[in-house]
Design an enzyme around this catalytic site. Structure first.
Site, short mmCIF file in Angstrom:
data_model
loop_
_atom_site.label_atom_id
_atom_site.label_comp_id
_atom_site.label_asym_id
_atom_site.label_seq_id
_atom_site.Cartn_x
_atom_site.Cartn_y
_atom_site.Cartn_z
N SER A 102 0.83 -1.21 0.00
CA SER A 102 0.00 0.00 0.00
C SER A 102 0.87 1.26 0.00
CB SER A 102 -0.96 -0.04 1.20
OG SER A 102 -1.95 0.92 1.09
N ASP A 246 -2.21 6.13 -4.15
CA ASP A 246 -1.09 5.42 -3.55
C ASP A 246 -0.68 4.27 -4.47
OD1 ASP A 246 -3.31 3.82 -3.09
OD2 ASP A 246 -2.72 3.24 -1.07
N ASP A 248 -1.12 1.11 -4.65
CA ASP A 248 -2.07 0.08 -5.07
C ASP A 248 -3.44 0.64 -5.43
OD1 ASP A 248 -2.60 0.63 -2.35
OD2 ASP A 248 -3.52 -1.33 -2.05
N ASP A 250 -5.94 2.27 -4.01
CA ASP A 250 -7.19 2.21 -3.25
C ASP A 250 -7.41 3.47 -2.42
OD1 ASP A 250 -5.28 1.74 -1.29
OD2 ASP A 250 -6.23 -0.06 -0.49
#
Length: 464
Positions: A102, A246, A248, A250
């Protein structure tokens, strides 16, 4: 020691001694425990990864382990967290593993674990995976029952199409608005999927840090202190909106046309305002959910539309559980995480971007003007470092008791202790990953929020 094992997965820095860091041996053990736990129906597991340098190594270990457990692997390659979540559902797989740390820096990586709905494991399920990993009582497939790996790169396009198919996404209105945006995709998978989304929406764009190298150009957490590059670019006046994700994809943050932060807490607030405006005719009012450490502005906006707001414990699975319980039309977390059930129960920056652009196009205003339409709160984030001797639970109980008889305070103890006053709140909770108490507080000004947080911090210091 950086290796962190939790109910949501395993994460750590790459390299070093086994048991201390994220390394091939621990990856095998944890992946095997997950494969042992997950109910086997289709016999397939989806694996996707963000753009981190260590991604290929971790993927190879994960996929090889799953094959050794007799699972067929659908390797979707570079993929955002929400894309991987949707891929599990779309493929009818038994589960999924997302290889991403993340917002953590480049030396970190992690495994995030999904069930057959493409959602994070519950606390009980995650605890069982941890138990299995600790026991190491594993049974691998024999040579005639090994799985195999299939590469499938179709899910970015399928994810995008699912966003465009949402009833409240008006692609035609967005095209007519002729927006131009600047995007910081922080050298990860956002640089692959977001251009495709913007092109389908007819939005002009410039990308910063677009190359998927995993060698992040700055700290990848989408906070103002890390975003000076895109904020300076926005000040040139060439763009209607700045978009930051970010690694990833999400979490989602917006920047106004004048280079000022829209406010990560207000990503969910603004999208929820649009969704509620389109569903406010629902009998009894619509429901929204965020976690206890998120801005009060979501509650205010929800009630403005005649709806009902509920708070959940911190953690995405806790938010989605509460959303299902109350039938929320939208929810999420104040860190820029938008969860829209019509799409799926997971934070999804693509859904957030499409709904926000639709709202902006329909209102015909500047981003800075849209921000002024919402209640203005400021959140201060502090921490209390703990000693090994500190009894955190006892401290939180005493804090709760201190305010239980205060008529001006509402006390919530579903996750630490949150104390709500008429014009401000403070939330104390023990970190799951560090020996600290997180102290979040919100008020009309940053000074007032910080003062409230530090007042409660002093109460805790006096108890130690």
């Amino acid at each position: 020691m950086t290796l962190i094992k939790s109910i949501s997965g395993i994460r750590g820095t790459i390299g070093g001694r086994t048991g201390d860091t994220l390394n091939p041996l621990d990856i095998v053990k944890f992946t095997t425990a997950y494969a042992t736990f997950i109910p086997r129906k289709s016999g397939m597991i989806v694996v996707g990864r963000d753009g981190r340098i260590s991604g290929p190594m971790v993927r190879d270990v994960v996929c090889g382990t799953l094959v050794g457990m007799g699972f067929d692997v659908i390797d979707i390659g570079y993929a955002s967290t929400p894309t991987t979540e949707l891929a599990v559902r779309m493929s009818g797989a038994d589960g999924g593993i997302i290889i991403t740390a993340s917002h953590n820096p480049r030396q970190w990586n992690a495994l995030k674990l999904l069930n057959s709905e493409g959602e994070f494991l519950t606390a009980a399920d995650g605890s069982e995976v941890l138990r299995l990993a600790e026991a190491e009582d594993f049974n691998y497939a024999d040579v005639d029952h090994l799985g195999h790996v299939t590469v499938d790169n179709s899910f970015d396009d399928r994810h995008i199409q699912s966003v465009l198919d949402l009833k409240l996404v008006d692609a035609e209105a967005i095209r007519k608005a002729r927006f131009t945006v600047c995007v910081d995709s922080i050298n990860s998978v956002g640089g692959i999927i977001l251009p495709k989304l913007l092109e389908r929406l007819g939005v002009g764009y410039k990308f910063l840090n677009a190359d998927v190298t995993g060698d992040f150009a700055h700290n990848p957490e989408p906070l103002e202190k890390n975003l000076t590059g895109i904020m300076d670019e926005m000040r040139t006046g060439r763009y209607d909106l700045g978009i930051v994700v970010d690694p990833d994809v999400d979490r989602l943050a917006f920047i106004c046309e004048d280079g000022k932060m829209f406010g990560e807490e207000y990503t969910l607030v603004s999208v929820a305002d649009y969704v509620l405006s389109a569903t406010s005719e629902t009998a009894g009012g619509a429901y929204t959910v965020s976690n206890l450490s998120s801005t009060r502005a979501l509650r205010d906006v929800t009630e403005k539309h005649g709806g009902h707001y509920s708070a959940a414990a911190v953690g995405e699975v806790n938010v989605t559980t509460k959303m299902k319980e109350v039938g929320a039309v939208i929810g999420g977390e104040g860190n820029g995480g938008v969860i829209y059930p019509e799409s799926h129960y997971g934070r999804d920056a693509l859904v957030g971007i499409a709904l926000f652009l639709t709202s902006l196009a329909k209102k015909g205003c500047k981003v800075s003007e849209l921000r002024k339409q919402f209640p203005d709160y400021q959140i201060a984030k502090n921490r209390i470092d703990l000693t090994p001797q500190t009894d955190v639970d006892a401290i939180l109980v005493r804090v709760k008791e201190m305010f239980a008889k205060d008529p001006s305070a509402q006390v919530n103890d579903i996750d630490g202790v949150k104390i709500d006053f008429p014009d401000r709140w403070v939330h104390l909770r023990k970190s799951n990953t560090e020996p600290i108490i997180r102290v979040y507080s919100e008020a009309a000004t940053m000074e007032a929020a910080d003062e409230l947080g530090k007042r409660l911090m002093q109460v805790v210091y006096d108890m130690q």
